[in-house]
Write an enzyme that holds these catalytic residues in place. Sequence first.
Site, short mmCIF file in Angstrom:
data_model
loop_
_atom_site.label_atom_id
_atom_site.label_comp_id
_atom_site.label_asym_id
_atom_site.label_seq_id
_atom_site.Cartn_x
_atom_site.Cartn_y
_atom_site.Cartn_z
N LYS A 204 -8.66 138.70 99.54
CA LYS A 204 -8.42 137.68 100.57
C LYS A 204 -9.73 136.96 100.94
O LYS A 204 -9.79 135.73 101.04
CB LYS A 204 -7.81 138.34 101.80
CG LYS A 204 -7.74 137.48 103.03
CD LYS A 204 -6.68 136.43 102.91
CE LYS A 204 -6.75 135.43 104.06
NZ LYS A 204 -5.87 134.30 103.86
N CYS A 258 -9.41 130.03 108.49
CA CYS A 258 -9.61 130.92 107.34
C CYS A 258 -10.91 130.64 106.59
O CYS A 258 -11.81 131.48 106.58
CB CYS A 258 -8.44 130.81 106.36
SG CYS A 258 -6.96 131.63 106.95
N1 LIG Z 1 -2.53 132.08 110.54
C1 LIG Z 1 -2.72 132.06 109.23
O1 LIG Z 1 -2.42 131.08 108.54
C2 LIG Z 1 -3.31 133.27 108.52
C3 LIG Z 1 -3.31 133.29 107.12
C4 LIG Z 1 -3.78 134.43 106.48
C5 LIG Z 1 -4.26 135.51 107.22
N2 LIG Z 1 -4.28 135.46 108.58
C6 LIG Z 1 -4.76 136.62 109.30
O2 LIG Z 1 -3.66 137.29 109.90
C7 LIG Z 1 -4.07 137.90 111.12
C8 LIG Z 1 -3.20 137.40 112.26
O3 LIG Z 1 -3.40 136.01 112.38
P1 LIG Z 1 -2.41 135.08 113.20
O4 LIG Z 1 -2.79 133.67 112.86
O5 LIG Z 1 -1.00 135.52 113.01
O6 LIG Z 1 -2.86 135.42 114.71
P2 LIG Z 1 -2.18 134.96 116.07
O7 LIG Z 1 -3.27 134.87 117.06
O8 LIG Z 1 -1.27 133.80 115.83
O9 LIG Z 1 -1.21 136.20 116.44
C9 LIG Z 1 -1.66 137.47 116.71
C10 LIG Z 1 -0.72 138.12 117.73
O10 LIG Z 1 -1.11 139.47 117.89
C11 LIG Z 1 -0.95 139.83 119.26
N3 LIG Z 1 -1.76 141.02 119.50
C12 LIG Z 1 -3.12 141.13 119.65
N4 LIG Z 1 -3.47 142.41 119.79
C13 LIG Z 1 -2.35 143.15 119.72
C14 LIG Z 1 -2.07 144.53 119.78
N5 LIG Z 1 -3.04 145.43 119.91
N6 LIG Z 1 -0.78 144.93 119.71
C15 LIG Z 1 0.21 144.04 119.57
N7 LIG Z 1 0.01 142.71 119.50
C16 LIG Z 1 -1.25 142.27 119.55
C17 LIG Z 1 -1.35 138.59 120.01
O11 LIG Z 1 -0.80 138.58 121.31
C18 LIG Z 1 -0.76 137.48 119.11
O12 LIG Z 1 0.55 137.12 119.50
C19 LIG Z 1 -5.55 137.56 111.29
O13 LIG Z 1 -6.32 138.59 110.76
C20 LIG Z 1 -5.71 136.30 110.43
O14 LIG Z 1 -7.03 136.15 109.99
C21 LIG Z 1 -3.80 134.36 109.24
#
Ligand SMILES: NC(=O)c1ccc[n+]([C@@H]2O[C@H](COP(=O)([O-])OP(=O)(O)OC[C@H]3O[C@@H](n4cnc5c(N)ncnc54)[C@H](O)[C@@H]3O)[C@@H](O)[C@H]2O)c1
Length: 399
Positions: A204, A258
């Site tokens: 990744k 990202c």
């Molecule tokens: N958004 C993208 O396009 C994308 C793509 C690839 C990878 N990622 C990775 O995926 C991961 C999540 O990203 P995202 O964009 O979905 O984040 P986001 O901020 O949209 O969502 C994360 C959620 O997790 C919740 N949260 C935080 N701590 C928590 C806990 N301890 N228990 C339960 N819920 C909790 C938050 O309230 C939030 O709703 C990150 O590591 C990101 O780098 C994101």
Amino acid sequence: MKHPKTVMIGLGYIGLPTAAVMANNGINVIGVDVSEKVVKTINQGKIHIVEPSLDKLVNKVVQDGYLQATTKPVVADVYLIAVPTPFKGEYIPDLSYVESAIMSLTPFLAKGNLVIIESTSPVGTTKKMQQIINDNRPDLEGDFFMAYCPERVLPGNVIYELEHNDRAIGGVNEASTKKAQAFYGLFVKGELHATNAQTAEMTKLVENASRDVQIAFANELSMIADKADINVWELITLANKHPRVNILQPGTGVGGHCIAVDPWFIVNSFPEEARIIRSAREINNYKTEWVIEKIKNTAIKFEIESKKKPKIACMGLAFKPNIDDLRESPALYVTQSLILQGFDVFPVEPNIKEHEHIKIYTIDDAIEKADIIVYLVAHKEFINIEVNHKIVLAFIEKK
Ligand SMILES: NC(=O)c1ccc[n+]([C@@H]2O[C@H](COP(=O)([O-])OP(=O)(O)OC[C@H]3O[C@@H](n4cnc5c(N)ncnc54)[C@H](O)[C@@H]3O)[C@@H](O)[C@H]2O)c1
């Protein structure tokens, strides 16, 4: 594998669509989020993020009873984690959200359960988290499965890509990899490539670092070409006529959550070795400062020559063309910097109607008012704009 009861921890841009797709494939999903507002919205069959068709899908699976949301994990067969992994301090990955998700599920874990991390993570995270579980549940040591599987979906097309993209799946041991592969096979039609945890974690990071390095090359060229009085777009077009050369387009910098973030996870873990990766990050960040300097110098020259303060139209705020996403956007940063430095700025962003702190102008209004027109993002709406008798600075290709 029969359909296991699955807990998805973190219901954001990644967790919620994944939970919905799993539920739509007949998996009984309990979504967990620390935000009560998020939990309440989902249980009403609604969504709190912007993603095409996700609202309909969430509504359907909640109505059908396959997806429910709650603030605390429950007993299940499979636990997935998609919580944020931001920076802390000077580009240091903050694993506290992943750790807290692991701690929240550990009391519920039982023999034979599978734990999968999807959050973008530095190399070694999965094994570190396995150790945390072992330390807190010595009764389970060696009796649960643990794997890493990164997400590479394109915002705006997440539902389709979740089901159709290939996945790299790496367990902390072979049994874990096989178990996780079988699980993803329940809802992913793309190929499921087996590897180990550290390779899956690095896959990744490397995907985004590779894009960053290629963009940095184009951005560096744009600054060299500017000094050498060469049109960089023509230069790249000509160089790309070589059958084995494919230089990307320069721009205002690199944004989004990202490409501008993940390479630092490699640099932080391998500071001695990750030289080109660090340089690429620095070059892409520097390009944004360079753009600001160019605009300021043009504005100062205008003021000296015409004895009036220039009006500057900033064309585009999003982090890439034809989207409304402003996260880590260099164009937004340039615009805000100019405003903060007291310039008379007319921001344009055809993909958003309003912004909390910035007044958005229409294309026609801004162009009419401006003395200097600055193209920051290659939105399709800007392609055919033609203006005479105004100063134009294009940091994207203006065809
Ligand atoms: N958004 C993208 O396009 C994308 C793509 C690839 C990878 N990622 C990775 O995926 C991961 C999540 O990203 P995202 O964009 O979905 O984040 P986001 O901020 O949209 O969502 C994360 C959620 O997790 C919740 N949260 C935080 N701590 C928590 C806990 N301890 N228990 C339960 N819920 C909790 C938050 O309230 C939030 O709703 C990150 O590591 C990101 O780098 C994101």
